[in-house]
Design a protein around this motif. Sequence first.
Motif, PDB file in Angstrom:
ATOM      1  N   PRO A 125       0.815  -1.225   0.000  1.00  0.00           N
ATOM      2  CA  PRO A 125       0.000   0.000   0.000  1.00  0.00           C
ATOM      3  C   PRO A 125       0.853   1.281   0.000  1.00  0.00           C
ATOM      4  O   PRO A 125       0.568   2.216  -0.748  1.00  0.00           O
ATOM      5  N   LYS A 128       2.811   1.544  -3.485  1.00  0.00           N
ATOM      6  CA  LYS A 128       1.889   1.953  -4.560  1.00  0.00           C
ATOM      7  C   LYS A 128       1.521   3.425  -4.446  1.00  0.00           C
ATOM      8  O   LYS A 128       1.473   4.140  -5.443  1.00  0.00           O
ATOM      9  N   ALA A 129       1.233   3.867  -3.207  1.00  0.00           N
ATOM     10  CA  ALA A 129       0.769   5.238  -2.992  1.00  0.00           C
ATOM     11  C   ALA A 129       1.851   6.279  -3.284  1.00  0.00           C
ATOM     12  O   ALA A 129       1.545   7.380  -3.753  1.00  0.00           O
ATOM     13  N   VAL A 139       0.974  12.831   0.751  1.00  0.00           N
ATOM     14  CA  VAL A 139       0.349  11.612   0.254  1.00  0.00           C
ATOM     15  C   VAL A 139      -0.451  10.967   1.378  1.00  0.00           C
ATOM     16  O   VAL A 139       0.077  10.735   2.465  1.00  0.00           O
ATOM     17  N   ARG A 140      -1.722  10.704   1.106  1.00  0.00           N
ATOM     18  CA  ARG A 140      -2.592  10.003   2.071  1.00  0.00           C
ATOM     19  C   ARG A 140      -2.582   8.530   1.691  1.00  0.00           C
ATOM     20  O   ARG A 140      -2.886   8.181   0.558  1.00  0.00           O
ATOM     21  N   ILE A 141      -2.228   7.690   2.659  1.00  0.00           N
ATOM     22  CA  ILE A 141      -2.093   6.259   2.383  1.00  0.00           C
ATOM     23  C   ILE A 141      -2.978   5.471   3.330  1.00  0.00           C
ATOM     24  O   ILE A 141      -2.865   5.597   4.549  1.00  0.00           O
TER      25      ILE A 141
END
Length: 158
Positions: A125, A128-129, A139-141
Amino acid sequence: MSNSVPMTVEGHRRLQEELKTLIRVERPKVVQDIAEARSHGDLSENAEYDAAKERQGFVEGRIQELNDKIARAQVIDPATIKSDKIVFGATVTVFDVDTEKEATYQIVGEDEADIKHGKISITSPVGKALIGHQVDEEVRIVVPSGVRVYEITRISYT
């Protein structure tokens, strides 16, 4: 399954080393163990023989798996990448907005991922983010424990 498997030069070298060891050391040893267990007579109640045959299955399976991955390897040398965006092979320093802690990760192939050494898989996750983002972006993960907000503070390709 003919899709390529991205990996760093180092990851490719490690897979080749493991394959070499399996073929040159493990395979002959397991064949010898089977022969020795066979010499002990009745195979129906021979735990050594069963264990050696099971090990042989594992060794042969891993050899096939490694041959496949090496054949499909797309070897990428991060040092040759010139990008201001995060791509495979990047070493990224992020600032966690909630914990106010900094962390550094290298984005690598699945077989190379090792969180203890700061290597995260491109399919994770977080990996990818981060792909495609630049320094100073937030960046919101979505991770299993909730949502993390990272500010990208540094990107390097070494």
